[in-house]
Design a protein around this motif. Structure first.
Motif, PDB file in Angstrom:
ATOM      1  N   SER A  71       0.834  -1.197   0.000  1.00 61.44           N
ATOM      2  CA  SER A  71       0.000   0.000   0.000  1.00 61.44           C
ATOM      3  C   SER A  71       0.869   1.247   0.000  1.00 61.44           C
ATOM      4  O   SER A  71       1.987   1.229   0.527  1.00 61.44           O
ATOM      5  CB  SER A  71      -0.887  -0.022   1.251  1.00 61.44           C
ATOM      6  N   GLY A  72       0.305   2.331  -0.568  1.00 63.64           N
ATOM      7  CA  GLY A  72       1.012   3.609  -0.525  1.00 63.64           C
ATOM      8  C   GLY A  72       0.578   4.458   0.651  1.00 63.64           C
ATOM      9  O   GLY A  72       1.006   5.613   0.783  1.00 63.64           O
ATOM     10  N   THR A  73      -0.284   3.912   1.504  1.00 62.64           N
ATOM     11  CA  THR A  73      -0.852   4.706   2.605  1.00 62.64           C
ATOM     12  C   THR A  73      -0.517   4.060   3.955  1.00 62.64           C
ATOM     13  O   THR A  73      -1.178   3.094   4.372  1.00 62.64           O
ATOM     14  CB  THR A  73      -2.393   4.811   2.440  1.00 62.64           C
ATOM     15  N   PRO A  74       0.513   4.591   4.655  1.00 63.93           N
ATOM     16  CA  PRO A  74       0.954   3.975   5.910  1.00 63.93           C
ATOM     17  C   PRO A  74      -0.169   3.810   6.942  1.00 63.93           C
ATOM     18  O   PRO A  74      -0.210   2.789   7.646  1.00 63.93           O
ATOM     19  CB  PRO A  74       2.026   4.953   6.422  1.00 63.93           C
ATOM     20  N   SER A  75      -1.106   4.778   6.997  1.00 60.54           N
ATOM     21  CA  SER A  75      -2.174   4.653   8.009  1.00 60.54           C
ATOM     22  C   SER A  75      -3.067   3.436   7.718  1.00 60.54           C
ATOM     23  O   SER A  75      -3.539   2.755   8.638  1.00 60.54           O
ATOM     24  CB  SER A  75      -3.018   5.928   8.053  1.00 60.54           C
ATOM     25  N   LYS A  76      -3.288   3.139   6.433  1.00 58.27           N
ATOM     26  CA  LYS A  76      -4.105   1.954   6.096  1.00 58.27           C
ATOM     27  C   LYS A  76      -3.346   0.685   6.483  1.00 58.27           C
ATOM     28  O   LYS A  76      -3.936  -0.268   7.002  1.00 58.27           O
ATOM     29  CB  LYS A  76      -4.388   1.905   4.586  1.00 58.27           C
ATOM     30  N   ILE A  77      -2.043   0.689   6.229  1.00 55.62           N
ATOM     31  CA  ILE A  77      -1.251  -0.503   6.571  1.00 55.62           C
ATOM     32  C   ILE A  77      -1.406  -0.803   8.058  1.00 55.62           C
ATOM     33  O   ILE A  77      -1.671  -1.940   8.457  1.00 55.62           O
ATOM     34  CB  ILE A  77       0.244  -0.314   6.198  1.00 55.62           C
ATOM     35  N   TYR A  94       4.807   0.709  -2.571  1.00 56.96           N
ATOM     36  CA  TYR A  94       4.996   0.514  -4.018  1.00 56.96           C
ATOM     37  C   TYR A  94       6.466   0.621  -4.438  1.00 56.96           C
ATOM     38  O   TYR A  94       6.828   0.197  -5.527  1.00 56.96           O
ATOM     39  CB  TYR A  94       4.129   1.509  -4.806  1.00 56.96           C
ATOM     40  N   GLU A  95       7.288   1.197  -3.566  1.00 58.43           N
ATOM     41  CA  GLU A  95       8.718   1.323  -3.898  1.00 58.43           C
ATOM     42  C   GLU A  95       9.465   0.033  -3.565  1.00 58.43           C
ATOM     43  O   GLU A  95      10.356  -0.379  -4.308  1.00 58.43           O
ATOM     44  CB  GLU A  95       9.364   2.484  -3.122  1.00 58.43           C
ATOM     45  N   VAL A 111      -3.502  -7.892  -7.119  1.00 55.53           N
ATOM     46  CA  VAL A 111      -3.368  -6.487  -7.531  1.00 55.53           C
ATOM     47  C   VAL A 111      -4.764  -5.872  -7.669  1.00 55.53           C
ATOM     48  O   VAL A 111      -5.539  -6.252  -8.559  1.00 55.53           O
ATOM     49  CB  VAL A 111      -2.587  -6.409  -8.868  1.00 55.53           C
ATOM     50  N   ILE A 112      -5.081  -4.919  -6.783  1.00 57.72           N
ATOM     51  CA  ILE A 112      -6.435  -4.307  -6.768  1.00 57.72           C
ATOM     52  C   ILE A 112      -6.282  -2.785  -6.774  1.00 57.72           C
ATOM     53  O   ILE A 112      -6.853  -2.076  -5.959  1.00 57.72           O
ATOM     54  CB  ILE A 112      -7.273  -4.831  -5.561  1.00 57.72           C
ATOM     55  N   THR A 113      -5.490  -2.309  -7.699  1.00 56.95           N
ATOM     56  CA  THR A 113      -5.202  -0.889  -7.847  1.00 56.95           C
ATOM     57  C   THR A 113      -5.897  -0.366  -9.109  1.00 56.95           C
ATOM     58  O   THR A 113      -6.507  -1.158  -9.853  1.00 56.95           O
ATOM     59  CB  THR A 113      -3.680  -0.711  -7.989  1.00 56.95           C
ATOM     60  N   ASP A 120       2.351  -2.878 -14.976  1.00 53.93           N
ATOM     61  CA  ASP A 120       3.700  -2.775 -14.393  1.00 53.93           C
ATOM     62  C   ASP A 120       3.754  -3.472 -13.031  1.00 53.93           C
ATOM     63  O   ASP A 120       4.729  -4.159 -12.716  1.00 53.93           O
ATOM     64  CB  ASP A 120       4.114  -1.302 -14.248  1.00 53.93           C
ATOM     65  N   GLN A 121       2.701  -3.296 -12.241  1.00 55.05           N
ATOM     66  CA  GLN A 121       2.714  -3.916 -10.907  1.00 55.05           C
ATOM     67  C   GLN A 121       2.678  -5.440 -11.024  1.00 55.05           C
ATOM     68  O   GLN A 121       3.410  -6.143 -10.313  1.00 55.05           O
ATOM     69  CB  GLN A 121       1.521  -3.401 -10.084  1.00 55.05           C
ATOM     70  N   SER A 122       1.864  -5.959 -11.939  1.00 54.86           N
ATOM     71  CA  SER A 122       1.771  -7.421 -12.096  1.00 54.86           C
ATOM     72  C   SER A 122       3.097  -7.991 -12.582  1.00 54.86           C
ATOM     73  O   SER A 122       3.525  -9.063 -12.130  1.00 54.86           O
ATOM     74  CB  SER A 122       0.664  -7.782 -13.090  1.00 54.86           C
TER      75      SER A 122
END
Ligand code: NDP
Length: 368
Positions: A71-77, A94-95, A111-113, A120-122
């Motif tokens: 995830s790109g969102t630390p609070s969600k993690i 994502y990095e 992958v649910i983006t 690219d992610q897959s």
């Protein structure tokens, strides 16, 4: 006898010796019987609205388990870690998610983006040696889809697309009826897929992230449905686009497209894909011996429908629970659903979407 052997022995076996499919009854049985076989350990990438739904559905899975997130969102993690008891070492952004390569706790990444990021992610997930489960549409065109198939083949990992309807019991029952000849020769399919989309700033209306408008998001259900209801691949498409709000639905974001498909047998399909009308979730198919009507046909359910033989009565099971258990059975046991959910299946839909966009633009009949 172990319940796992029990389960495997209940599966149909094809001529080449591979388990063939879950019948609706087998799907229900497998969702309620005890299980002691391998568990597919899954990390979800993209903790948005559908990722949240999939995670919740996986709580009831027997063959698949959520073990990590990207995830790109630390609070969600943080929130997901405490909700699902996920260790720090199974959480990525994502990095850094290529490092998943060295994580034996994770078998597959779902992958649910936004659609424009899937390719690219897959491919990065495949290169990290993990199985890829990717949401529909698999990419933004057939070329991207094929690149994903090639990358997963090269990495020797599975590529599965989130076609949850291929595990949905009423849908499976109708496809089985069609295969058994209950409808005779299939003649005509009508698919209506749409809803009124809200917030104009969302990624679904941003061409770079979505790859298109309603067709990518919801029209794809009528395309996929036409193929599994009729049991054929289209030979040509025609399409007509209408746009009532060019400010909201900018260049490359389709608002409403009506499209037709012709099939080698002579069967035809007439479909509607829209972001500007509600109450459109309906399939109708008629053949020389009977018909089927489903409404809702592809929503989260319960799916409702009837055929010339009467009401469809298979009970409702959360689609994503069946899908993830089914995908685990596919990965571990080679159990194929009644209609494939692999990358090649995804590419077939992408080729048709490419052709529909071309037909809408040129107003020509496009051959496939
Ligand atoms: P959301 O906008 O609710 O969630 C997408 C998530 O992707 C975000 O929350 C975010 O998670 C992550 N993300 C990464 N980069 C971006 C970016 N640039 N912009 C926006 N989000 C980003 O979308 P949905 O969950 O509704 O849809 C995701 C995918 O699932 C789509 O491909 C869609 O077609 C598919 N889908 C399939 C359905 C089905 O029934 N099979 C139903 C609904 C959607 P984070 O903050 O964790 O990085």
């Amino acid at each position: 006898m172990s319940s796992r052997r029990n389960f495997i022995e209940k599966l149909s076996i094809t001529a080449v010796g591979l388990p063939l499919l879950h019948s609706p009854a087998q799907l229900f049985a497998s969702s309620t019987e005890p299980y002691d076989g391998p568990i597919l350990k899954v990390a979800i990438m993209g903790l948005g609205s559908y990722g949240t739904r999939v995670a919740k559905a996986m709580e009831d899975c027997k063959r698949a388990k959520l073990v990590g997130v990207i995830s790109g969102t630390p609070s969600k993690i943080k929130k997901w870690q405490s909700k699902y008891n996920l260790p720090d070492k199974n959480c990525y952004n994502y990095e850094n998610f290529d490092a998943i390569k060295d994580n034996p706790d994770i078998d597959a990444v779902y992958v649910i983006t936004p659609n424009g990021l899937h390719k690219d992610q897959s491919i990065r997930v495949a290169e990290a040696g993990k199985h890829v489960i990717c949401e529909k549409p698999m990419g933004v065109n057939a070329e991207e889809g094929q690149a994903m198939v090639d990358a997963c083949n090269a990495a020797n990992v599975k590529l599965l697309i989130g076609y949850r309807m291929h595990f949905e019991p009423k849908t499976v029952a109708v496809i089985q009826m069609r295969k058994d000849g209950a409808f005779g020769e299939t003649k005509f399919f009508q698919g209506q897929s749409g809803f009124t989309i809200g917030d104009p700033t969302q990624w679904r209306l941003n061409k770079e992230l979505s790859g298109g408008g309603a067709m990518m998001d919801i029209g794809i259900y009528s395309i996929n449905g036409a193929r599994y209801m009729l049991g054929e691949e289209p030979a040509w498409v025609t399409a007509q686009e209408t746009k009532t709000n060019p400010e909201k639905f900018k260049e490359g974001i389709d608002e409403t497209i009506q499209f037709q498909m012709g099939f080698p047998s002579g069967a035809v399909a007439n479909c509607l894909s829209t972001y500007n009308m509600n109450n459109l979730d309906r399939f109708f198919m008629t053949g020389s011996k009977g018909f089927v009507e489903m409404q809702p046909s592809t929503g989260y359910g319960p799916i409702e429908g009837k055929t010339h033989k009467g009401k469809l009565t298979q009970p409702h099971v959360t689609h994503q629970t069946l899908q993830m258990d089914g995908m685990a059975a596919l990965i571990f046991e080679g159990v194929q659903p009644i209609v494939p959910v692999d990358g090649e299946e995804g590419v077939k839909d992408m080729k048709i979407i490419d052709a529909i966009f071309l037909a809408a633009k040129t107003r020509d009949k496009v051959m496939l």
